[in-house]
Design a protein around this motif. Structure first.
Motif, short mmCIF file in Angstrom:
data_model
loop_
_atom_site.label_atom_id
_atom_site.label_comp_id
_atom_site.label_asym_id
_atom_site.label_seq_id
_atom_site.Cartn_x
_atom_site.Cartn_y
_atom_site.Cartn_z
N SER A 147 0.85 -1.18 0.00
CA SER A 147 0.00 0.00 0.00
C SER A 147 0.90 1.24 0.00
O SER A 147 2.11 1.15 0.22
N SER A 148 0.30 2.41 -0.24
CA SER A 148 1.09 3.64 -0.24
C SER A 148 1.71 3.89 1.13
O SER A 148 2.86 4.35 1.24
N GLY A 149 0.97 3.54 2.20
CA GLY A 149 1.52 3.71 3.54
C GLY A 149 2.71 2.82 3.81
O GLY A 149 3.68 3.22 4.45
N MET A 150 2.68 1.59 3.30
CA MET A 150 3.81 0.67 3.48
C MET A 150 5.03 1.15 2.71
O MET A 150 6.17 1.04 3.19
N GLN A 151 4.81 1.68 1.51
CA GLN A 151 5.93 2.23 0.74
C GLN A 151 6.59 3.38 1.51
O GLN A 151 7.81 3.48 1.56
N MET A 152 5.75 4.25 2.09
CA MET A 152 6.28 5.38 2.84
C MET A 152 7.06 4.89 4.06
O MET A 152 8.14 5.42 4.37
N ARG A 153 6.56 3.87 4.74
CA ARG A 153 7.26 3.33 5.90
C ARG A 153 8.66 2.84 5.52
O ARG A 153 9.64 3.15 6.20
N LEU A 154 8.73 2.08 4.43
CA LEU A 154 10.02 1.54 4.02
C LEU A 154 10.95 2.65 3.53
O LEU A 154 12.13 2.68 3.89
#
Length: 420
Positions: A147-154
């Motif tokens: 998800s976009s949130g997971m991409q941002m986390r990484l």
């Protein structure tokens, strides 16, 4: 390390009337140019000292992201120079540089190499990257499944795994859940305390005012204003409400603060006063005391609907409490030139010790962003003292009561038995 100097910076893109014009210029490079320059940034000058945090604000299209890309080195300037001392880490467009078919771990390794880290350094940092990102087994799944949130986390975890001298953060942090946003900003604060220079773009007033030492306002590709974050954000918010024939001005108060006033002028604020129940004008208020905010409004041209609102802010510009006549079901309608309205708003000052200000808004609807007749910051400044109530901590006085019960069974316990 970590000093950034920007001088006469400009960025322009070539625009062509059509594809044949582009081809003709490429084939015949020595003839008259067939393009025009579209300037995204012009004449940008500022300097970041080592360890300083600066926020960049502006409406969409003002050139904020382009400026960060120029400083990060992902695009080249048309004019001017950028001098950076120290290692730079940038978190720009969400997941920029991630390959969708590679796993999160593989992308983290490649991103680390792009930052100049060696393979052994990345290997040592990988456990910390995984722990901070908190995406579990997805670290070994293709990024296209994120998800976009997971991409941002990484992306944030990789960019901040090794503390840089200069950290550049775009609006990517606005994506994702509140928990990780809080966690990310806490890491940024840790870097700040350790001496990292920070350059951040955000529409979050709270983030700019609490993290940054200074703010820069971009408008149509030029540096409109720079200075204290509260003053810049006040001017920026006034710009957001700006429409045809609306004015935006600032004036310096006696205590050195900069007041921002904006509006179309159909209705205007005549006076704002903070009064005691006895009618005495106040600038120092005891915790818990009831006060009345009196706002006098003049009608200059016919106004079909008028809403008055006030916002109490602390010394950092954070909103403490706000309400308006629309939310209270008391809008005024069909007002004529020459009329005067007097609003009296009574409330208890259940605030912590410190300095506070009141902003006043006159608008047509709930928000001053829709037909802003007048917005005035620092309409009243007052100080809250505490000489009568318990010495509490925080920004809100809740007048809490405490009861303590000590059951008889516990009182009858033999002290010698407890010691044994």
């Amino acid at each position: 390390m970590g000093k950034v100097t920007v001088k006469n910076l400009g960025k322009a893109y070539k625009t062509y009337s059509g594809r044949w014009a582009r081809l003709a210029e490429w084939i015949l490079p020595f003839v008259k140019p067939r393009h025009q320059l579209h300037w995204v940034l012009q004449e940008i000058d500022f300097q970041l000292e080592a360890g300083e945090a600066v926020g960049i604000v502006g409406i969409n299209g003002a050139g904020k992201s382009t400026l960060l890309k120029l400083i990060a080195g992902t695009t080249q300037a048309t004019t001017g120079t950028i001098d950076i001392q120290g290692r730079v880490s940038a978190l720009l467009e969400l997941g920029m540089g991630f390959h969708p078919d590679f796993t999160g771990r593989q992308n983290a390794v490649m991103a680390g190499q792009l930052q100049g880290l060696r393979a052994d350094e990345i290997e040592k940092l990988m456990p910390a990257i995984e722990a901070f990102a908190e995406i579990g087994d997805y670290i070994d799944q293709p990024v296209r499944t994120y998800s976009s949130g997971m991409q941002m986390r990484l992306a944030f975890s990789v960019a901040t795994a090794n503390r840089p001298d200069v950290l550049i953060v775009d609006e990517a942090l606005s994506v994702g859940d509140a928990y990780f946003q809080h966690k990310s900003f806490e890491r940024i604060r840790e870097f700040r305390r350790a001496g990292t220079t920070l350059l951040i773009v955000s529409h979050d007033r709270y983030a700019i005012q609490t993290i940054c030492d200074r703010a820069i306002l971009l408008n149509r590709g030029r540096l409109e204003m720079q200075g204290d974050p509260v003053e810049v954000m006040d001017f920026y918010n006034a710009m957001l409400a700006e429409k045809e024939q609306q004015t935006v001005r600032q004036e310096r108060l006696a205590d050195g603060r900069l007041r921002t006033i904006s509006g179309t002028g159909e209705a205007s604020i005549s006076s704002v006063t903070l009064l005691s129940d006895e009618g005495k004008q106040l600038d120092v208020v005891e915790v818990g005391t009831y006060v009345t905010l009196e706002v006098r409004v003049a009608i200059n041209t016919p106004v079909t609907r008028l809403v008055m609102g006030y916002m109490i802010k602390d010394k950092l510009g954070q909103s403490i409490f706000g309400i308006n006549s629309h939310r209270l079901g008391m809008p005024q309608t069909d007002l004529l030139p020459g009329e005067e309205l007097i609003y009296r708003c009574r409330f208890p000052v259940n605030l912590g010790k410190g300095s506070y200000s009141v902003a006043i808004s006159l608008s047509r609807l709930d928000s001053h962003l829709d037909t802003n007749y007048e917005w005035r910051d620092y309409s009243v400044i007052f100080h809250v003292i505490n000489t009568l109530s318990p010495d509490f901590v925080g920004c809100a006085f809740l007048d809490a009561e405490m009861a303590i019960e000590r059951p008889r069974s516990s009182q009858n316990v033999n002290i010698d038995e407890v010691a044994a």
